[in-house]
Scaffold this motif. Structure first.
Motif, PDB file in Angstrom:
ATOM      1  N   TYR A 107       0.850  -1.385  -0.157  1.00 16.63           N
ATOM      2  CA  TYR A 107      -0.022   0.053  -0.255  1.00 16.63           C
ATOM      3  C   TYR A 107       1.162   1.485   0.152  1.00 16.63           C
ATOM      4  O   TYR A 107       1.818   1.752   0.286  1.00 16.63           O
ATOM      5  N   HIS A 108       0.143   1.915  -0.530  1.00 15.29           N
ATOM      6  CA  HIS A 108       1.452   3.800  -1.451  1.00 15.29           C
ATOM      7  C   HIS A 108       0.376   4.412  -0.879  1.00 15.29           C
ATOM      8  O   HIS A 108       0.023   4.388  -1.867  1.00 15.29           O
ATOM      9  N   ASN A 109       0.747   5.588   0.076  1.00 16.24           N
ATOM     10  CA  ASN A 109      -0.638   6.837   0.029  1.00 16.24           C
ATOM     11  C   ASN A 109      -0.059   7.963  -0.431  1.00 16.24           C
ATOM     12  O   ASN A 109       1.220   8.159   0.553  1.00 16.24           O
ATOM     13  N   THR A 110       0.053   8.684  -1.332  1.00 14.01           N
ATOM     14  CA  THR A 110       0.853  10.205  -2.438  1.00 14.01           C
ATOM     15  C   THR A 110       0.518  11.155  -2.826  1.00 14.01           C
ATOM     16  O   THR A 110      -0.478  10.942  -3.471  1.00 14.01           O
ATOM     17  N   ARG A 111       0.962  12.392  -2.423  1.00 13.13           N
ATOM     18  CA  ARG A 111       1.057  13.467  -2.654  1.00 13.13           C
ATOM     19  C   ARG A 111       1.953  14.125  -3.259  1.00 13.13           C
ATOM     20  O   ARG A 111       2.632  14.354  -2.867  1.00 13.13           O
ATOM     21  N   ILE A 112       1.400  14.874  -4.851  1.00 19.72           N
ATOM     22  CA  ILE A 112       2.402  15.801  -5.365  1.00 19.72           C
ATOM     23  C   ILE A 112       2.111  17.083  -6.087  1.00 19.72           C
ATOM     24  O   ILE A 112       2.183  17.885  -6.213  1.00 19.72           O
ATOM     25  N   VAL A 113       0.411  17.107  -5.146  1.00 17.29           N
ATOM     26  CA  VAL A 113       0.260  18.465  -5.596  1.00 17.29           C
ATOM     27  C   VAL A 113      -1.139  18.868  -4.819  1.00 17.29           C
ATOM     28  O   VAL A 113      -1.552  17.598  -3.657  1.00 17.29           O
ATOM     29  N   SER A 114      -1.440  19.927  -4.804  1.00 21.83           N
ATOM     30  CA  SER A 114      -2.136  20.453  -3.647  1.00 21.83           C
ATOM     31  C   SER A 114      -3.981  20.707  -3.500  1.00 21.83           C
ATOM     32  O   SER A 114      -4.419  20.082  -2.906  1.00 21.83           O
ATOM     33  N   THR A 115      -4.476  19.938  -4.532  1.00 22.86           N
ATOM     34  CA  THR A 115      -5.863  19.583  -5.406  1.00 22.86           C
ATOM     35  C   THR A 115      -6.043  17.965  -5.079  1.00 22.86           C
ATOM     36  O   THR A 115      -7.714  17.626  -5.004  1.00 22.86           O
ATOM     37  N   GLY A 116      -5.050  16.837  -4.826  1.00 23.98           N
ATOM     38  CA  GLY A 116      -5.563  15.793  -4.548  1.00 23.98           C
ATOM     39  C   GLY A 116      -4.351  14.762  -4.816  1.00 23.98           C
ATOM     40  O   GLY A 116      -2.788  15.831  -4.287  1.00 23.98           O
ATOM     41  N   TYR A 117      -4.332  13.664  -4.288  1.00 18.44           N
ATOM     42  CA  TYR A 117      -3.885  12.605  -4.034  1.00 18.44           C
ATOM     43  C   TYR A 117      -4.246  11.552  -4.231  1.00 18.44           C
ATOM     44  O   TYR A 117      -5.678  11.096  -4.469  1.00 18.44           O
ATOM     45  N   LYS A 118      -3.286  10.309  -4.172  1.00 20.32           N
ATOM     46  CA  LYS A 118      -3.611   8.512  -4.437  1.00 20.32           C
ATOM     47  C   LYS A 118      -2.629   7.924  -3.408  1.00 20.32           C
ATOM     48  O   LYS A 118      -2.285   7.487  -3.151  1.00 20.32           O
ATOM     49  N   VAL A 119      -3.878   6.954  -4.000  1.00 20.14           N
ATOM     50  CA  VAL A 119      -3.935   5.128  -2.956  1.00 20.14           C
ATOM     51  C   VAL A 119      -3.421   3.950  -3.779  1.00 20.14           C
ATOM     52  O   VAL A 119      -4.117   4.110  -4.972  1.00 20.14           O
ATOM     53  N   TYR A 120      -2.023   3.751  -4.220  1.00 20.55           N
ATOM     54  CA  TYR A 120      -1.940   2.017  -4.491  1.00 20.55           C
ATOM     55  C   TYR A 120      -2.031   1.467  -4.180  1.00 20.55           C
ATOM     56  O   TYR A 120      -1.294   0.990  -2.249  1.00 20.55           O
ATOM     57  N   ARG A 121      -2.740   0.027  -4.581  1.00 21.58           N
ATOM     58  CA  ARG A 121      -2.194  -0.763  -3.974  1.00 21.58           C
ATOM     59  C   ARG A 121      -1.247  -2.069  -4.953  1.00 21.58           C
ATOM     60  O   ARG A 121      -1.260  -1.966  -6.464  1.00 21.58           O
ATOM     61  N   ASN A 122       0.496  -2.229  -4.529  1.00 22.62           N
ATOM     62  CA  ASN A 122       0.607  -3.113  -5.842  1.00 22.62           C
ATOM     63  C   ASN A 122       0.688  -2.713  -6.987  1.00 22.62           C
ATOM     64  O   ASN A 122       0.626  -2.975  -8.120  1.00 22.62           O
ATOM     65  N   GLY A 123       1.461  -1.113  -6.909  1.00 20.53           N
ATOM     66  CA  GLY A 123       1.224  -0.722  -7.475  1.00 20.53           C
ATOM     67  C   GLY A 123       0.423   0.129  -8.976  1.00 20.53           C
ATOM     68  O   GLY A 123       0.631   1.381 -10.073  1.00 20.53           O
ATOM     69  N   THR A 124      -0.630  -0.573  -8.194  1.00 21.27           N
ATOM     70  CA  THR A 124      -2.105   0.121  -9.706  1.00 21.27           C
ATOM     71  C   THR A 124      -3.005   1.114  -8.508  1.00 21.27           C
ATOM     72  O   THR A 124      -2.859   1.507  -7.277  1.00 21.27           O
ATOM     73  N   ILE A 125      -3.403   2.225  -9.585  1.00 18.06           N
ATOM     74  CA  ILE A 125      -3.958   3.060  -8.315  1.00 18.06           C
ATOM     75  C   ILE A 125      -5.460   2.876  -7.876  1.00 18.06           C
ATOM     76  O   ILE A 125      -6.427   2.128  -8.903  1.00 18.06           O
ATOM     77  N   ALA A 126      -5.437   2.754  -6.573  1.00 24.92           N
ATOM     78  CA  ALA A 126      -6.564   2.344  -6.434  1.00 24.92           C
ATOM     79  C   ALA A 126      -7.773   3.893  -5.253  1.00 24.92           C
ATOM     80  O   ALA A 126      -8.900   2.730  -5.642  1.00 24.92           O
ATOM     81  N   TYR A 127      -6.959   4.959  -5.284  1.00 21.58           N
ATOM     82  CA  TYR A 127      -8.015   5.678  -5.181  1.00 21.58           C
ATOM     83  C   TYR A 127      -7.070   6.954  -5.657  1.00 21.58           C
ATOM     84  O   TYR A 127      -5.987   6.829  -5.138  1.00 21.58           O
ATOM     85  N   ASN A 128      -8.213   7.638  -6.143  1.00 15.37           N
ATOM     86  CA  ASN A 128      -7.705   8.804  -6.331  1.00 15.37           C
ATOM     87  C   ASN A 128      -9.157   9.864  -6.529  1.00 15.37           C
ATOM     88  O   ASN A 128     -10.068   9.805  -7.096  1.00 15.37           O
ATOM     89  N   LEU A 129      -7.761  10.533  -5.423  1.00 15.55           N
ATOM     90  CA  LEU A 129      -8.715  11.922  -4.656  1.00 15.55           C
ATOM     91  C   LEU A 129      -9.046  13.258  -5.146  1.00 15.55           C
ATOM     92  O   LEU A 129      -7.533  13.910  -5.142  1.00 15.55           O
ATOM     93  N   ALA A 130      -9.958  13.958  -5.060  1.00 10.19           N
ATOM     94  CA  ALA A 130     -10.148  14.689  -5.272  1.00 10.19           C
ATOM     95  C   ALA A 130      -9.786  15.388  -4.056  1.00 10.19           C
ATOM     96  O   ALA A 130     -10.612  16.428  -3.868  1.00 10.19           O
ATOM     97  N   ALA A 131      -9.091  16.043  -3.323  1.00 13.17           N
ATOM     98  CA  ALA A 131      -9.147  16.373  -1.651  1.00 13.17           C
ATOM     99  C   ALA A 131      -8.016  17.065  -1.579  1.00 13.17           C
ATOM    100  O   ALA A 131      -6.716  16.713  -1.352  1.00 13.17           O
ATOM    101  N   ALA A 132      -7.606  18.125  -1.277  1.00 13.41           N
ATOM    102  CA  ALA A 132      -7.569  19.712  -0.822  1.00 13.41           C
ATOM    103  C   ALA A 132      -5.931  19.380   0.777  1.00 13.41           C
ATOM    104  O   ALA A 132      -6.934  18.802   1.299  1.00 13.41           O
TER     105      ALA A 132
END
Length: 263
Positions: free
Chosen positions: A181-206
Protein backbone atom coordinates in the motif's frame (compact mmCIF):
# COMPACT_ATOMS: atom_id res chain seq x y z
CA UNK A 1 31.53 -17.00 4.06
CA UNK A 2 29.32 -14.29 5.58
CA UNK A 3 32.26 -12.50 7.11
CA UNK A 4 34.26 -12.66 3.88
CA UNK A 5 31.37 -10.99 2.09
CA UNK A 6 31.24 -8.18 4.61
CA UNK A 7 35.01 -7.82 4.43
CA UNK A 8 34.98 -7.59 0.65
CA UNK A 9 32.24 -4.96 0.82
CA UNK A 10 34.34 -2.83 3.12
CA UNK A 11 37.19 -3.07 0.63
CA UNK A 12 34.93 -1.91 -2.21
CA UNK A 13 33.50 -4.87 -4.10
CA UNK A 14 30.99 -2.92 -6.19
CA UNK A 15 28.19 -2.80 -3.63
CA UNK A 16 26.33 0.50 -3.51
CA UNK A 17 27.82 2.62 -0.69
CA UNK A 18 24.39 3.48 0.72
CA UNK A 19 23.48 -0.20 0.81
CA UNK A 20 26.81 -0.98 2.44
CA UNK A 21 26.27 1.67 5.13
CA UNK A 22 22.93 0.08 6.05
CA UNK A 23 24.30 -3.48 5.98
CA UNK A 24 27.18 -2.47 8.21
CA UNK A 25 24.97 -0.60 10.69
CA UNK A 26 22.38 -3.38 10.91
CA UNK A 27 25.05 -6.11 10.89
CA UNK A 28 23.38 -8.01 8.06
CA UNK A 29 25.46 -11.12 7.34
CA UNK A 30 23.17 -13.30 5.23
CA UNK A 31 24.36 -13.08 1.58
CA UNK A 32 20.84 -13.26 0.14
CA UNK A 33 19.71 -10.38 2.36
CA UNK A 34 22.83 -8.40 1.45
CA UNK A 35 22.12 -8.92 -2.25
CA UNK A 36 18.46 -7.94 -1.83
CA UNK A 37 19.31 -4.69 -0.04
CA UNK A 38 21.95 -3.77 -2.61
CA UNK A 39 19.55 -4.44 -5.49
CA UNK A 40 16.80 -2.42 -3.79
CA UNK A 41 19.03 0.63 -3.43
CA UNK A 42 20.28 0.27 -7.00
CA UNK A 43 16.76 -0.01 -8.40
CA UNK A 44 15.46 2.98 -6.43
CA UNK A 45 18.33 5.08 -7.74
CA UNK A 46 17.85 3.86 -11.31
CA UNK A 47 14.16 4.80 -11.14
CA UNK A 48 14.96 8.25 -9.70
CA UNK A 49 13.07 7.43 -6.49
CA UNK A 50 15.90 7.24 -3.94
CA UNK A 51 16.20 11.01 -3.61
CA UNK A 52 12.47 11.29 -2.88
CA UNK A 53 12.61 8.95 0.10
CA UNK A 54 12.83 10.29 3.64
CA UNK A 55 12.86 6.89 5.31
CA UNK A 56 12.94 3.27 4.14
CA UNK A 57 12.46 0.38 6.54
CA UNK A 58 13.31 -2.89 4.72
CA UNK A 59 12.52 -5.06 7.77
CA UNK A 60 15.40 -7.36 6.94
CA UNK A 61 17.60 -9.38 9.29
CA UNK A 62 14.96 -10.93 11.52
CA UNK A 63 15.45 -9.01 14.78
CA UNK A 64 14.28 -5.77 16.36
CA UNK A 65 17.83 -4.44 16.14
CA UNK A 66 18.09 -5.04 12.38
CA UNK A 67 14.52 -3.97 11.64
CA UNK A 68 14.88 -0.59 13.31
CA UNK A 69 17.30 0.98 10.84
CA UNK A 70 16.39 3.49 8.14
CA UNK A 71 18.02 2.51 4.85
CA UNK A 72 18.27 6.18 3.84
CA UNK A 73 20.16 7.17 7.00
CA UNK A 74 21.30 4.15 9.03
CA UNK A 75 22.52 6.03 12.08
CA UNK A 76 21.16 4.81 15.40
CA UNK A 77 19.54 8.17 16.17
CA UNK A 78 16.02 9.59 16.46
CA UNK A 79 17.16 12.35 14.07
CA UNK A 80 17.89 9.65 11.48
CA UNK A 81 14.29 8.38 11.78
CA UNK A 82 15.46 5.11 13.28
CA UNK A 83 12.50 3.11 14.56
CA UNK A 84 11.67 2.60 18.21
CA UNK A 85 9.57 -0.54 18.71
CA UNK A 86 7.06 -0.17 21.52
CA UNK A 87 4.84 -2.85 23.08
CA UNK A 88 4.39 -6.35 21.71
CA UNK A 89 6.17 -7.35 18.49
CA UNK A 90 7.34 -10.59 16.90
CA UNK A 91 10.41 -10.23 14.69
CA UNK A 92 11.33 -12.82 12.07
CA UNK A 93 12.93 -13.15 8.64
CA UNK A 94 9.60 -12.24 7.03
CA UNK A 95 9.23 -8.94 8.88
CA UNK A 96 7.92 -7.38 12.08
CA UNK A 97 4.49 -8.37 13.35
CA UNK A 98 2.72 -6.14 15.91
CA UNK A 99 0.54 -7.67 18.59
CA UNK A 100 -2.53 -5.63 17.67
CA UNK A 101 -3.02 -4.55 21.28
CA UNK A 102 0.20 -2.79 22.32
CA UNK A 103 2.69 -3.01 19.46
CA UNK A 104 3.70 -0.08 17.25
CA UNK A 105 6.86 1.68 16.10
CA UNK A 106 7.71 5.38 16.19
CA UNK A 107 9.58 6.83 13.20
CA UNK A 108 10.35 10.18 14.88
CA UNK A 109 9.49 11.89 11.59
CA UNK A 110 7.15 14.87 12.02
CA UNK A 111 5.29 15.92 8.85
CA UNK A 112 5.04 19.63 9.70
CA UNK A 113 8.82 19.69 10.11
CA UNK A 114 10.14 17.03 7.75
CA UNK A 115 7.60 17.02 4.88
CA UNK A 116 5.88 19.74 2.88
CA UNK A 117 2.14 20.26 2.57
CA UNK A 118 1.84 19.05 -1.01
CA UNK A 119 4.61 16.45 -1.11
CA UNK A 120 4.08 13.55 1.26
CA UNK A 121 3.75 9.78 1.11
CA UNK A 122 3.78 6.62 3.22
CA UNK A 123 3.89 2.93 2.36
CA UNK A 124 3.37 -0.46 4.05
CA UNK A 125 3.94 -3.97 2.69
CA UNK A 126 2.20 -6.85 4.44
CA UNK A 127 2.02 -10.59 3.79
CA UNK A 128 -0.98 -11.02 6.08
CA UNK A 129 -4.42 -11.54 4.58
CA UNK A 130 -7.10 -10.75 7.09
CA UNK A 131 -9.90 -8.33 7.75
CA UNK A 132 -9.09 -6.46 10.96
CA UNK A 133 -11.56 -6.73 13.80
CA UNK A 134 -11.74 -4.69 16.98
CA UNK A 135 -9.51 -3.70 18.63
CA UNK A 136 -7.20 -4.25 15.61
CA UNK A 137 -8.45 -1.49 13.33
CA UNK A 138 -6.19 -1.96 10.32
CA UNK A 139 -4.24 1.20 11.16
CA UNK A 140 -1.20 0.42 9.04
CA UNK A 141 0.62 3.70 9.49
CA UNK A 142 0.25 7.41 10.10
CA UNK A 143 -0.17 10.40 12.34
CA UNK A 144 -2.52 13.28 12.98
CA UNK A 145 -6.27 13.57 13.32
CA UNK A 146 -8.93 15.78 11.82
CA UNK A 147 -7.73 18.00 8.96
CA UNK A 148 -3.99 17.32 9.34
CA UNK A 149 -3.95 13.54 9.08
CA UNK A 150 -1.53 11.43 6.99
CA UNK A 151 -2.53 7.78 7.29
CA UNK A 152 -4.28 4.69 6.06
CA UNK A 153 -6.59 2.22 7.74
CA UNK A 154 -7.15 -0.79 5.46
CA UNK A 155 -10.43 -2.70 5.43
CA UNK A 156 -11.56 -2.05 8.98
CA UNK A 157 -15.05 -3.59 9.19
CA UNK A 158 -15.22 -3.40 5.39
CA UNK A 159 -14.20 0.27 5.13
CA UNK A 160 -10.88 1.94 4.27
CA UNK A 161 -10.00 5.24 5.95
CA UNK A 162 -7.30 7.29 4.25
CA UNK A 163 -5.90 10.80 4.49
CA UNK A 164 -2.95 12.82 3.19
CA UNK A 165 -2.57 16.17 4.97
CA UNK A 166 -6.35 16.54 5.23
CA UNK A 167 -9.41 14.88 6.77
CA UNK A 168 -10.14 11.19 6.25
CA UNK A 169 -11.88 9.86 3.16
CA UNK A 170 -13.62 6.49 3.27
CA UNK A 171 -13.96 3.80 0.64
CA UNK A 172 -14.26 0.07 0.04
CA UNK A 173 -11.52 -0.77 -2.49
CA UNK A 174 -9.48 -3.10 -0.30
CA UNK A 175 -10.64 -6.57 0.72
CA UNK A 176 -8.24 -7.99 3.27
CA UNK A 177 -4.85 -6.46 3.87
CA UNK A 178 -2.30 -8.46 1.86
CA UNK A 179 -0.19 -6.36 -0.50
CA UNK A 180 1.85 -3.19 -0.89
CA UNK A 181 0.00 0.00 0.00
CA UNK A 182 1.27 3.44 -0.95
CA UNK A 183 -0.44 6.76 -0.14
CA UNK A 184 1.21 9.72 -1.89
CA UNK A 185 0.56 13.38 -2.76
CA UNK A 186 2.38 15.66 -5.24
CA UNK A 187 -0.26 18.38 -5.81
CA UNK A 188 -2.42 20.58 -3.59
CA UNK A 189 -5.69 19.43 -5.16
CA UNK A 190 -5.57 15.68 -4.59
CA UNK A 191 -3.67 12.51 -3.79
CA UNK A 192 -3.60 8.83 -4.73
CA UNK A 193 -3.43 5.51 -2.94
CA UNK A 194 -1.92 2.55 -4.77
CA UNK A 195 -2.14 -1.14 -4.08
CA UNK A 196 0.60 -3.19 -5.71
CA UNK A 197 1.52 -0.31 -8.00
CA UNK A 198 -2.02 0.23 -9.32
CA UNK A 199 -4.20 3.22 -8.42
CA UNK A 200 -6.93 2.20 -6.00
CA UNK A 201 -8.01 5.70 -4.94
CA UNK A 202 -7.63 8.91 -6.96
CA UNK A 203 -8.99 11.55 -4.63
CA UNK A 204 -9.78 15.19 -5.36
CA UNK A 205 -9.09 16.19 -1.78
CA UNK A 206 -7.19 19.41 -1.13
CA UNK A 207 -4.31 19.53 1.30
CA UNK A 208 -5.11 21.44 4.50
CA UNK A 209 -2.42 21.03 7.14
CA UNK A 210 0.46 18.84 8.36
CA UNK A 211 0.44 17.10 11.69
CA UNK A 212 2.90 17.85 14.50
CA UNK A 213 2.60 14.22 15.62
CA UNK A 214 5.28 11.73 14.67
CA UNK A 215 4.36 9.15 12.06
CA UNK A 216 4.07 5.64 13.46
CA UNK A 217 4.04 2.15 11.96
CA UNK A 218 1.20 -0.22 12.93
CA UNK A 219 -0.55 2.69 14.63
CA UNK A 220 -1.99 6.08 13.64
CA UNK A 221 -0.51 8.54 16.10
CA UNK A 222 -3.41 10.79 16.94
CA UNK A 223 -6.10 8.15 17.26
CA UNK A 224 -4.16 5.40 19.01
CA UNK A 225 -5.67 2.77 16.70
CA UNK A 226 -3.49 -0.26 15.97
CA UNK A 227 -3.09 -3.20 13.61
CA UNK A 228 -1.91 -6.79 13.94
CA UNK A 229 -0.75 -7.35 10.34
CA UNK A 230 2.93 -8.05 9.71
CA UNK A 231 5.09 -5.31 8.21
CA UNK A 232 7.64 -6.52 5.65
CA UNK A 233 8.56 -3.03 4.37
CA UNK A 234 7.56 0.54 5.08
CA UNK A 235 8.64 3.97 3.91
CA UNK A 236 8.04 7.71 3.98
CA UNK A 237 8.48 9.76 0.81
CA UNK A 238 8.04 13.24 -0.61
CA UNK A 239 5.49 12.24 -3.24
CA UNK A 240 5.71 10.06 -6.35
CA UNK A 241 4.19 10.28 -9.83
CA UNK A 242 2.15 7.42 -11.30
CA UNK A 243 5.20 6.10 -13.13
CA UNK A 244 7.39 6.40 -10.06
CA UNK A 245 4.78 4.66 -7.91
CA UNK A 246 4.63 1.76 -10.35
CA UNK A 247 8.42 1.55 -10.43
CA UNK A 248 8.52 1.75 -6.65
CA UNK A 249 6.27 -1.29 -6.44
CA UNK A 250 8.47 -3.13 -8.95
CA UNK A 251 11.60 -2.39 -6.90
CA UNK A 252 9.99 -3.42 -3.61
CA UNK A 253 8.44 -6.56 -5.10
CA UNK A 254 11.83 -7.56 -6.54
CA UNK A 255 13.32 -7.07 -3.08
CA UNK A 256 10.62 -9.24 -1.47
CA UNK A 257 10.96 -11.91 -4.16
CA UNK A 258 14.72 -12.16 -3.59
CA UNK A 259 13.91 -12.79 0.08
CA UNK A 260 11.22 -15.37 -0.82
CA UNK A 261 8.53 -13.45 1.05
CA UNK A 262 6.62 -11.80 -1.79
CA UNK A 263 2.81 -11.70 -2.09
Amino acid sequence: MYYSLISSMKKGSGFDPDAQAFITAAVITNPIQISAVDKLVSDLKTYGIWSKMKAIYPMVGGTANTHKFNLKDPRDLNAAFRLSFIGGWTHSITGAKPSGSTGYADTFLVPNVDLTLNNAGISYYTRDFKTPIAPNKGALMGGGAGTNELSFFVDYAGTDYIANNNAETTGTQFAGTRGFYHNTRIVSTGYKVYRNGTIAYNLAAASVARTASTLQIARVNGYGDLTNVECSFSSIDTGLTDTEAANFYTAVQTFQTTLSRQV
